[in-house]
Design a protein around this motif. Sequence first.
Motif, PDB file in Angstrom:
ATOM      1  N   ALA A 289       8.610  -0.844  18.859  1.00  0.00           N
ATOM      2  CA  ALA A 289       9.681   0.001  18.476  1.00  0.00           C
ATOM      3  C   ALA A 289       9.713   1.073  18.655  1.00  0.00           C
ATOM      4  O   ALA A 289       8.667   2.140  19.133  1.00  0.00           O
ATOM      5  CB  ALA A 289       9.504   0.032  17.165  1.00  0.00           C
ATOM      6  N   MET A 290      11.253   1.501  19.381  1.00  0.00           N
ATOM      7  CA  MET A 290      11.383   2.597  19.610  1.00  0.00           C
ATOM      8  C   MET A 290      12.555   3.534  18.698  1.00  0.00           C
ATOM      9  O   MET A 290      13.661   1.863  18.494  1.00  0.00           O
ATOM     10  CB  MET A 290      11.878   3.468  21.289  1.00  0.00           C
ATOM     11  CG  MET A 290      11.952   4.490  21.480  1.00  0.00           C
ATOM     12  SD  MET A 290      12.011   4.318  23.304  1.00  0.00           S
ATOM     13  CE  MET A 290      11.182   5.855  23.850  1.00  0.00           C
ATOM     14  N   ASN A 291      12.995   4.558  18.365  1.00  0.00           N
ATOM     15  CA  ASN A 291      13.980   4.794  18.082  1.00  0.00           C
ATOM     16  C   ASN A 291      14.011   6.560  18.625  1.00  0.00           C
ATOM     17  O   ASN A 291      13.012   7.163  18.894  1.00  0.00           O
ATOM     18  CB  ASN A 291      13.066   5.331  16.366  1.00  0.00           C
ATOM     19  CG  ASN A 291      14.838   6.325  16.037  1.00  0.00           C
ATOM     20  OD1 ASN A 291      15.619   6.448  15.830  1.00  0.00           O
ATOM     21  ND2 ASN A 291      14.402   6.187  14.125  1.00  0.00           N
ATOM     22  N   ILE A 292      15.399   6.073  19.165  1.00  0.00           N
ATOM     23  CA  ILE A 292      16.208   7.260  20.247  1.00  0.00           C
ATOM     24  C   ILE A 292      17.747   8.325  18.674  1.00  0.00           C
ATOM     25  O   ILE A 292      17.918   7.453  18.379  1.00  0.00           O
ATOM     26  CB  ILE A 292      16.730   7.083  21.056  1.00  0.00           C
ATOM     27  CG1 ILE A 292      15.131   5.761  22.244  1.00  0.00           C
ATOM     28  CG2 ILE A 292      16.984   8.031  21.365  1.00  0.00           C
ATOM     29  CD1 ILE A 292      16.156   5.464  22.668  1.00  0.00           C
ATOM     30  N   PHE A 293      16.699   9.130  18.292  1.00  0.00           N
ATOM     31  CA  PHE A 293      17.950  10.191  17.636  1.00  0.00           C
ATOM     32  C   PHE A 293      18.271  11.165  17.431  1.00  0.00           C
ATOM     33  O   PHE A 293      18.208  12.230  18.980  1.00  0.00           O
ATOM     34  CB  PHE A 293      17.215   9.324  16.142  1.00  0.00           C
ATOM     35  CG  PHE A 293      15.852  10.455  16.186  1.00  0.00           C
ATOM     36  CD1 PHE A 293      16.116  12.055  16.457  1.00  0.00           C
ATOM     37  CD2 PHE A 293      14.771  10.433  16.616  1.00  0.00           C
ATOM     38  CE1 PHE A 293      15.185  13.215  16.425  1.00  0.00           C
ATOM     39  CE2 PHE A 293      13.213  11.278  16.400  1.00  0.00           C
ATOM     40  CZ  PHE A 293      13.716  12.462  17.150  1.00  0.00           C
ATOM     41  N   VAL A 294      19.619  11.161  16.967  1.00  0.00           N
ATOM     42  CA  VAL A 294      20.684  12.580  17.234  1.00  0.00           C
ATOM     43  C   VAL A 294      21.009  13.005  15.413  1.00  0.00           C
ATOM     44  O   VAL A 294      20.786  12.425  14.985  1.00  0.00           O
ATOM     45  CB  VAL A 294      22.160  12.371  17.600  1.00  0.00           C
ATOM     46  CG1 VAL A 294      22.317  13.723  17.716  1.00  0.00           C
ATOM     47  CG2 VAL A 294      21.537  12.228  19.422  1.00  0.00           C
ATOM     48  N   ASP A 295      20.135  13.902  15.118  1.00  0.00           N
ATOM     49  CA  ASP A 295      20.135  15.045  13.662  1.00  0.00           C
ATOM     50  C   ASP A 295      20.985  16.503  14.208  1.00  0.00           C
ATOM     51  O   ASP A 295      20.472  16.971  14.888  1.00  0.00           O
ATOM     52  CB  ASP A 295      18.305  14.623  13.525  1.00  0.00           C
ATOM     53  CG  ASP A 295      18.562  15.697  12.499  1.00  0.00           C
ATOM     54  OD1 ASP A 295      18.562  14.332  11.385  1.00  0.00           O
ATOM     55  OD2 ASP A 295      18.217  15.978  12.474  1.00  0.00           O
ATOM     56  N   ARG A 296      21.424  16.064  12.968  1.00  0.00           N
ATOM     57  CA  ARG A 296      22.721  17.743  12.967  1.00  0.00           C
ATOM     58  C   ARG A 296      22.557  18.136  11.235  1.00  0.00           C
ATOM     59  O   ARG A 296      22.600  17.521  10.521  1.00  0.00           O
ATOM     60  CB  ARG A 296      23.744  17.201  13.186  1.00  0.00           C
ATOM     61  CG  ARG A 296      24.787  18.369  13.027  1.00  0.00           C
ATOM     62  CD  ARG A 296      24.947  19.393  13.803  1.00  0.00           C
ATOM     63  NE  ARG A 296      26.271  20.219  13.610  1.00  0.00           N
ATOM     64  CZ  ARG A 296      26.589  21.439  14.233  1.00  0.00           C
ATOM     65  NH1 ARG A 296      25.304  21.361  14.653  1.00  0.00           N
ATOM     66  NH2 ARG A 296      27.342  22.284  13.934  1.00  0.00           N
TER      67      ARG A 296
ATOM     68  N   THR B 142      21.306  21.206  16.233  1.00  0.00           N
ATOM     69  CA  THR B 142      21.383  20.064  16.370  1.00  0.00           C
ATOM     70  C   THR B 142      20.383  19.808  17.295  1.00  0.00           C
ATOM     71  O   THR B 142      19.457  20.586  18.324  1.00  0.00           O
ATOM     72  CB  THR B 142      22.273  19.825  17.537  1.00  0.00           C
ATOM     73  OG1 THR B 142      23.386  19.927  16.117  1.00  0.00           O
ATOM     74  CG2 THR B 142      22.133  17.988  17.662  1.00  0.00           C
ATOM     75  N   SER B 143      19.052  18.353  16.721  1.00  0.00           N
ATOM     76  CA  SER B 143      18.082  18.112  17.426  1.00  0.00           C
ATOM     77  C   SER B 143      17.878  17.072  18.152  1.00  0.00           C
ATOM     78  O   SER B 143      18.763  16.094  17.354  1.00  0.00           O
ATOM     79  CB  SER B 143      16.781  18.074  16.580  1.00  0.00           C
ATOM     80  OG  SER B 143      17.122  17.910  15.198  1.00  0.00           O
ATOM     81  N   ALA B 144      16.872  16.138  19.012  1.00  0.00           N
ATOM     82  CA  ALA B 144      16.932  15.438  19.200  1.00  0.00           C
ATOM     83  C   ALA B 144      15.781  14.875  20.058  1.00  0.00           C
ATOM     84  O   ALA B 144      14.588  15.507  19.892  1.00  0.00           O
ATOM     85  CB  ALA B 144      18.212  14.717  20.346  1.00  0.00           C
ATOM     86  N   GLY B 145      15.405  13.438  19.581  1.00  0.00           N
ATOM     87  CA  GLY B 145      14.644  12.791  19.896  1.00  0.00           C
ATOM     88  C   GLY B 145      13.896  11.229  20.339  1.00  0.00           C
ATOM     89  O   GLY B 145      14.521  10.383  20.251  1.00  0.00           O
ATOM     90  N   PHE B 146      12.603  11.121  19.914  1.00  0.00           N
ATOM     91  CA  PHE B 146      12.069   9.600  19.960  1.00  0.00           C
ATOM     92  C   PHE B 146      11.231   9.751  18.807  1.00  0.00           C
ATOM     93  O   PHE B 146      10.330  10.149  19.242  1.00  0.00           O
ATOM     94  CB  PHE B 146      12.505   9.184  21.338  1.00  0.00           C
ATOM     95  CG  PHE B 146      11.137   9.485  22.350  1.00  0.00           C
ATOM     96  CD1 PHE B 146      10.240   8.703  22.135  1.00  0.00           C
ATOM     97  CD2 PHE B 146      11.165  10.800  23.085  1.00  0.00           C
ATOM     98  CE1 PHE B 146       8.691   9.635  22.876  1.00  0.00           C
ATOM     99  CE2 PHE B 146      10.257  11.371  23.818  1.00  0.00           C
ATOM    100  CZ  PHE B 146       9.406  10.096  24.051  1.00  0.00           C
ATOM    101  N   ALA B 147      10.963   8.843  18.581  1.00  0.00           N
ATOM    102  CA  ALA B 147       9.752   7.679  18.013  1.00  0.00           C
ATOM    103  C   ALA B 147       9.172   6.646  18.561  1.00  0.00           C
ATOM    104  O   ALA B 147      10.115   5.891  18.925  1.00  0.00           O
ATOM    105  CB  ALA B 147       9.518   8.223  16.200  1.00  0.00           C
ATOM    106  N   GLN B 148       8.045   6.311  18.735  1.00  0.00           N
ATOM    107  CA  GLN B 148       7.648   5.424  19.514  1.00  0.00           C
ATOM    108  C   GLN B 148       6.125   4.884  18.738  1.00  0.00           C
ATOM    109  O   GLN B 148       5.130   5.579  18.876  1.00  0.00           O
ATOM    110  CB  GLN B 148       8.178   4.669  20.877  1.00  0.00           C
ATOM    111  CG  GLN B 148       7.213   5.590  21.316  1.00  0.00           C
ATOM    112  CD  GLN B 148       7.236   5.304  23.190  1.00  0.00           C
ATOM    113  OE1 GLN B 148       8.089   4.064  23.786  1.00  0.00           O
ATOM    114  NE2 GLN B 148       6.828   5.850  24.317  1.00  0.00           N
ATOM    115  N   SER B 149       6.753   3.017  18.590  1.00  0.00           N
ATOM    116  CA  SER B 149       4.921   2.673  18.435  1.00  0.00           C
ATOM    117  C   SER B 149       4.464   1.900  18.685  1.00  0.00           C
ATOM    118  O   SER B 149       5.412   0.590  19.000  1.00  0.00           O
ATOM    119  CB  SER B 149       4.859   2.478  16.741  1.00  0.00           C
ATOM    120  OG  SER B 149       5.762   1.689  16.556  1.00  0.00           O
TER     121      SER B 149
END
Length: 196
Positions: free
Chosen positions: A80-87, A95-102
């Motif tokens: 699973a992967m989550n690609i995100f933009v956070d404000r 503003t930040s961006a990134g990803f998390a994967q497992s």
Amino acid sequence: MGLPARFTVGVQNQVEHFAGDTSERSFTLEARYALANWNKLPLNPTISVEYRFGLDNAVQDSGEFALLISHDFPHLVEWAMNIFVDREFGGGESTSAGFAQSIEVPVLLPEEKLEVGLEIQYRSGGQTIEPESTIKGLVIGPTLAWRPTKRVRFDLSPLFGCSDHTPALQMFAVFSLSFGGTAGAEAETPASARGH
């Protein structure tokens, strides 16, 4: 909570224990929409939008837009992967961006009640820890998912920082309860993506 037309809503309450002090940090509302039924499109894309209410003076209200993708590979490997933009709103308005994967494999079959694996998260910026310093960089560590029932899931991910801008250890413990349809045919978000 699963609703018709591949739509899911969720709530999250984040409580933090740090340096002997326990506080309620944030309350989050989330909506997800799967672009198709499970395994009808490659990588099962799902759009997620959330709003986080800061309950602690150090936490600003923020919004996030994310693309969730996941796949069950042969031999019971789940990715699973989550690609995100956070404000952030108010205050610094960063503003930040990134990803998390497992990636996880079940160790108790046939119901896949216990899974173990590896989790990685990268953030370009985020939570302010000092006036001019934010947490950013790569964290990595083991992950464990336990499903005592079909509707209950507990995730535990201790992630270790790989740079000077990340904490030495971040512990993510997530308890999930599914109302409605079974959670087995939905994208599982990495635990670190649910805990920032």
